[in-house]
Design a protein around this motif. Structure first.
Motif, PDB file in Angstrom:
ATOM      1  N   ASP A 229      18.645  44.407  48.120  1.00 44.91           N
ATOM      2  CA  ASP A 229      18.891  43.195  48.906  1.00 44.91           C
ATOM      3  C   ASP A 229      17.607  42.440  49.156  1.00 44.91           C
ATOM      4  OD1 ASP A 229      21.573  43.814  48.900  1.00 44.91           O
ATOM      5  OD2 ASP A 229      21.548  44.673  50.951  1.00 44.91           O
ATOM      6  N   ALA A 230      16.512  43.175  49.362  1.00 46.44           N
ATOM      7  CA  ALA A 230      15.226  42.525  49.593  1.00 46.44           C
ATOM      8  C   ALA A 230      14.734  41.817  48.333  1.00 46.44           C
ATOM      9  CB  ALA A 230      14.191  43.560  50.045  1.00 46.44           C
TER      10      ALA A 230
ATOM     11  N   GLU B 132      21.468  54.239  50.264  1.00 46.63           N
ATOM     12  CA  GLU B 132      21.244  53.250  51.324  1.00 46.63           C
ATOM     13  C   GLU B 132      19.881  52.584  51.177  1.00 46.63           C
ATOM     14  OE1 GLU B 132      22.125  56.529  51.935  1.00 46.63           O
ATOM     15  OE2 GLU B 132      24.246  56.116  52.278  1.00 46.63           O
ATOM     16  N   ALA B 133      18.842  53.383  50.892  1.00 48.62           N
ATOM     17  CA  ALA B 133      17.502  52.820  50.723  1.00 48.62           C
ATOM     18  C   ALA B 133      17.445  51.928  49.483  1.00 48.62           C
ATOM     19  CB  ALA B 133      16.466  53.938  50.621  1.00 48.62           C
TER      20      ALA B 133
ATOM     21  N   GLU C 273      19.045  48.634  50.329  1.00 49.45           N
ATOM     22  CA  GLU C 273      18.138  47.834  51.160  1.00 49.45           C
ATOM     23  C   GLU C 273      17.064  47.167  50.299  1.00 49.45           C
ATOM     24  OE1 GLU C 273      14.875  48.822  54.578  1.00 49.45           O
ATOM     25  OE2 GLU C 273      16.804  49.866  54.727  1.00 49.45           O
ATOM     26  N   LEU C 274      16.480  47.919  49.379  1.00 53.56           N
ATOM     27  CA  LEU C 274      15.467  47.351  48.489  1.00 53.56           C
ATOM     28  C   LEU C 274      16.068  46.313  47.546  1.00 53.56           C
ATOM     29  CD1 LEU C 274      13.428  50.554  47.623  1.00 53.56           C
ATOM     30  CD2 LEU C 274      12.654  48.605  48.975  1.00 53.56           C
TER      31      LEU C 274
END
Length: 185
Positions: A176-177, A169-170, A173-174
């Motif tokens: 996508d960033a 998940e992390a 998120e990274l």
């Protein structure tokens, strides 16, 4: 390394060469010293291998066969209980660490690492079949990068892969960033 009395002359020569090439480099090792360590004459070394270059190539081929045999053992469930394929490979390659470490520094690592990269590509393909998340980059990009990674970086990546710093998940998120890189799925 197997005891010299347990090996054919050809195998003793190869084992001695792996030792000498690892300790002294390709240019620093001599066929006379290799023959002496193997307990054979330089003439017998030339009879079996022809040249120092052919002997070094035989060393690479031996290590590639060793890695493939480990892969076969893992697939057949022949790795001792409590051991994994990486530990089995590291144990089997332990006597040859100097050779494997010196190879990229001297520029003669391509055949050995190409053989290892070939297996790595297969492992990546098999892992992709069991993944539950989408890879960050396509198979071709990962194969290309994985196939050209030097041994020290490969060990670093192995450590990161086996002990992830991020949860899926992390990482998502990274990712996508950062935005998806060109050529990714």
């Amino acid at each position: 390394m197997t005891e010299p009395e347990d090996l054919t002359a050809r195998a003793r020569i190869r084992e001695a060469a792996l030792l000498h090439f690892g300790e002294h480099g390709f240019e620093g090792a001599t066929t006379r010293a290799v023959a002496g360590t193997a307990g054979v004459t330089p003439g017998l070394l030339r009879h079996h291998y022809g040249s120092e270059q052919a002997l070094r190539e035989a060393c690479d081929e031996h290590l590639i066969r060793l890695v493939r045999r480990i892969d076969d053992d893992v697939r057949a469930g022949a790795v001792p209980a409590g051991r994994n394929s990486v530990a089995a490979a590291l144990d089997a390659l332990a006597p040859y660490r100097l050779y494997v470490a010196r190879a990229p520094a001297e520029g003669w690592a391509a055949p050995l690492f190409d053989g290892i990269a070939e297996l790595s590509e297969r492992w990546l393909a098999e892992l992709d079949e069991t993944r539950t998340d989408e890879p960050f980059a396509g198979r071709r990009a990962r194969d290309r990068v994985h196939g050209h990674v030097a041994h020290p970086l490969a060990l670093t990546l192995l450590d990161l892969y086996s002990h992830p710093l991020l949860t899926p998940e992390a990482a998502a998120e990274l990712r996508d960033a950062l935005g998806k890189p060109p050529g990714s799925r």
